[in-house]
Scaffold this motif. Structure first.
Motif, PDB file in Angstrom:
ATOM      1  N   GLN A  62       0.840  -1.210   0.000  1.00  0.00           N
ATOM      2  CA  GLN A  62       0.000   0.000   0.000  1.00  0.00           C
ATOM      3  C   GLN A  62       0.870   1.253   0.000  1.00  0.00           C
ATOM      4  O   GLN A  62       0.564   2.233  -0.688  1.00  0.00           O
ATOM      5  CB  GLN A  62      -0.929   0.000   1.214  1.00  0.00           C
ATOM      6  N   LYS A  65       2.138   1.725  -3.496  1.00  0.00           N
ATOM      7  CA  LYS A  65       1.061   2.245  -4.340  1.00  0.00           C
ATOM      8  C   LYS A  65       0.850   3.735  -4.110  1.00  0.00           C
ATOM      9  O   LYS A  65       0.696   4.513  -5.060  1.00  0.00           O
ATOM     10  CB  LYS A  65      -0.243   1.501  -4.063  1.00  0.00           C
ATOM     11  N   ASN A  66       0.835   4.138  -2.844  1.00  0.00           N
ATOM     12  CA  ASN A  66       0.644   5.559  -2.526  1.00  0.00           C
ATOM     13  C   ASN A  66       1.803   6.400  -3.056  1.00  0.00           C
ATOM     14  O   ASN A  66       1.602   7.507  -3.553  1.00  0.00           O
ATOM     15  CB  ASN A  66       0.508   5.757  -1.020  1.00  0.00           C
ATOM     16  N   THR A  67       3.015   5.874  -2.947  1.00  0.00           N
ATOM     17  CA  THR A  67       4.185   6.607  -3.428  1.00  0.00           C
ATOM     18  C   THR A  67       4.127   6.769  -4.946  1.00  0.00           C
ATOM     19  O   THR A  67       4.393   7.862  -5.472  1.00  0.00           O
ATOM     20  CB  THR A  67       5.475   5.870  -3.023  1.00  0.00           C
ATOM     21  N   THR A  69       1.443   6.678  -6.808  1.00  0.00           N
ATOM     22  CA  THR A  69       0.324   7.563  -7.121  1.00  0.00           C
ATOM     23  C   THR A  69       0.722   9.022  -6.940  1.00  0.00           C
ATOM     24  O   THR A  69       0.354   9.884  -7.745  1.00  0.00           O
ATOM     25  CB  THR A  69      -0.886   7.227  -6.232  1.00  0.00           C
ATOM     26  N   GLY A  70       1.486   9.293  -5.894  1.00  0.00           N
ATOM     27  CA  GLY A  70       1.961  10.656  -5.680  1.00  0.00           C
ATOM     28  C   GLY A  70       2.846  11.120  -6.827  1.00  0.00           C
ATOM     29  O   GLY A  70       2.737  12.256  -7.291  1.00  0.00           O
ATOM     30  N   ALA A  72       2.683   9.996  -9.884  1.00  0.00           N
ATOM     31  CA  ALA A  72       1.809  10.169 -11.054  1.00  0.00           C
ATOM     32  C   ALA A  72       1.068  11.504 -10.977  1.00  0.00           C
ATOM     33  O   ALA A  72       0.929  12.205 -11.986  1.00  0.00           O
ATOM     34  CB  ALA A  72       0.817   9.013 -11.143  1.00  0.00           C
ATOM     35  N   TYR A  73       0.589  11.860  -9.792  1.00  0.00           N
ATOM     36  CA  TYR A  73      -0.081  13.150  -9.634  1.00  0.00           C
ATOM     37  C   TYR A  73       0.877  14.308  -9.902  1.00  0.00           C
ATOM     38  O   TYR A  73       0.504  15.317 -10.507  1.00  0.00           O
ATOM     39  CB  TYR A  73      -0.682  13.297  -8.244  1.00  0.00           C
TER      40      TYR A  73
END
Length: 127
Positions: A62, A65-67, A69-70, A72-73
């Motif tokens: 998780q 995934k969060n890293t 996603t950050g 990608a944002y």
């Protein structure tokens, strides 16, 4: 550095780098004046590593995934900057076009075109 975008990008990059270096410098400065420098900091880092290992693979997955996603944002934001700039320019140009092409009288347009002065001078009669 030929455009305003290049200047702002470089300036913001330098400001970000200065902010990060200031934070790191502050931590080093505070740690130097302690009786045992960096001992507490290294203990906190070890505690964090133990905590991450205790969480297990699902929590680590998780976190990954969060890293991602950050990241990608952040990439999406950087890619959107030129598009947002073009949108802002288009909105300003459309407002300018509509204000110029609008048929009618407004005090602002009369003031800036000098019609107000023409009306005042026409109303006065020379002696």
């Amino acid at each position: 550095m030929h455009t305003l975008y290049d200047f702002v990008s470089e300036t913001n990059g330098i400001q970000y780098l200065l902010a990060v270096l200031s934070i790191v410098g502050f931590i080093i400065f505070i740690e130097i004046f302690k009786p045992k420098p960096f001992k507490g900091l290294s203990r906190m880092i070890d505690d964090d590593v133990v905590f991450v290992k205790e969480q297990g693979k699902s929590s680590n997955l998780q976190f990954i995934k969060n890293t991602l996603t950050g990241g990608a944002y952040a990439a999406l934001y950087v890619a959107a900057i030129p598009l947002l700039f073009m949108h802002g320019v288009a909105v300003l140009m459309s407002r300018l076009f509509t204000s110029v092409s609008y048929i009618g009288w407004s005090p602002v347009r009369a003031y800036f075109t000098g019609r107000n002065k023409a009306k005042k001078s026409a109303g006065k009669t020379p002696k």
